[in-house]
Enzyme design. Structure first.
Site, mmCIF file in Angstrom:
data_model
loop_
_atom_site.group_PDB
_atom_site.id
_atom_site.type_symbol
_atom_site.label_atom_id
_atom_site.label_comp_id
_atom_site.label_asym_id
_atom_site.label_seq_id
_atom_site.Cartn_x
_atom_site.Cartn_y
_atom_site.Cartn_z
ATOM 1 N N LYS A 17 0.654 -1.187 -0.279
ATOM 2 C CA LYS A 17 0.257 -0.171 0.067
ATOM 3 C C LYS A 17 0.650 1.456 -0.112
ATOM 4 C CE LYS A 17 -2.314 -1.108 3.765
ATOM 5 N NZ LYS A 17 -2.028 -2.293 3.909
ATOM 6 N N ARG A 92 -8.570 2.288 9.470
ATOM 7 C CA ARG A 92 -8.400 1.103 9.868
ATOM 8 C C ARG A 92 -10.091 0.596 10.875
ATOM 9 N NH1 ARG A 92 -2.449 -0.248 10.106
ATOM 10 N NH2 ARG A 92 -1.845 1.849 10.467
ATOM 11 N N ARG A 131 13.134 -10.993 3.152
ATOM 12 C CA ARG A 131 13.614 -9.734 3.292
ATOM 13 C C ARG A 131 15.248 -10.172 4.286
ATOM 14 N NH1 ARG A 131 9.146 -6.583 4.922
ATOM 15 N NH2 ARG A 131 8.091 -6.747 2.903
ATOM 16 N N ARG A 164 15.297 -8.567 9.867
ATOM 17 C CA ARG A 164 14.924 -7.904 10.788
ATOM 18 C C ARG A 164 13.347 -8.582 12.057
ATOM 19 N NH1 ARG A 164 11.526 -2.754 9.525
ATOM 20 N NH2 ARG A 164 11.433 -3.962 8.210
ATOM 21 N N ARG A 175 0.536 -9.898 12.114
ATOM 22 C CA ARG A 175 -0.095 -8.398 11.871
ATOM 23 C C ARG A 175 -1.060 -8.552 10.582
ATOM 24 N NH1 ARG A 175 5.802 -6.730 10.894
ATOM 25 N NH2 ARG A 175 5.337 -7.164 8.543
#
Ligand code: ZN
Length: 216
Positions: A17, A92, A131, A164, A175
């Protein structure tokens, strides 16, 4: 005068997004507004709401809906939003969506399009968990899409690559679950109002952007 472009992005965290909102912002020359940026800016400028938000955050509490929507209202009232805006990360919840509708009615600037970026959970997990970041220079890599020449070593400085905490699978899945519970109901909310367009976000950034423009 060109028609105003007033947009909002929905989609799970990791769907891209922020990247798409930034590209839309540059394309139409309209502000890219994210709640996180707005909160930081309000605190920096020490507006009344910013001071309230700062006090709440310093106590380690979540900023309540009325404070967040107050900050959004302050931001949307500024002159640079008259040609349009692209919201990212707000609303949200359905409570926030109703508040946004009230703000935009007051400003006589109704939302014109809500873009729902659709990316399967497993793809988001693959994107996120692959990542890697260089400990020394901060360069970004991806095990699948942008692998380093030597495993676990930075091409630029030879530093060690690490993952991370935010990109660990358990964190990413948590999430996604929060999104499904709190924000996914907004898809029905905006679909019922005829504002929603689904956009397949499972492609390269430029391909997705072409689809976004077609949906606007
Ligand atoms: Zn490096």
């Amino acid at each position: 005068m060109e028609k105003a472009v007033r947009l909002c992005f929905l989609g799970p965290p990791g769907a891209g997004k922020g990247t798409q909102a930034e590209m839309v912002s540059a394309h139409f020359h309209i502000p890219h507004i994210s709640t996180g940026d707005m909160l930081r800016e309000a605190v920096r400028e020490q507006t009344e709401l910013g001071k309230r938000a700062q006090a709440i955050m310093e106590r380690g509490e979540l900023v309540p809906d009325d404070v967040v929507t107050g900050i959004v209202r302050e931001r949307l009232e500024r002159a640079d939003c008259r040609p349009g805006f692209v919201l990212d990360g707000f609303p949200r919840t359905v409570v926030q969506a109703n508040a946004l509708q009230g703000i935009l009615e007051d400003l006589h600037q109704p939302l014109e399009r809500v873009l729902n970026l659709i990316v399967p959970d497993d793809i988001i997990v693959l994107r996120s968990t692959g990542r890697r970041v260089c400990r020394q220079c901060g360069a970004n890599y991806h095990l699948v899409f942008n692998p380093p020449a030597v495993p676990d070593r930075c091409d630029l400085c030879g530093g060690e690559l690490y993952q991370r905490d935010d990109d660990r699978e358990a964190t990413v899945r948590r999430r996604l679950a929060v999104y499904a519970e709190q924000t996914a109901p907004l898809v029905d909310y905006y679909r019922a109002r005829g504002l929603l367009r689904d956009v397949d976000g499972n492609a390269a950034v430029d391909t997705v952007f072409t689809r976004v423009l077609a949906a606007i």
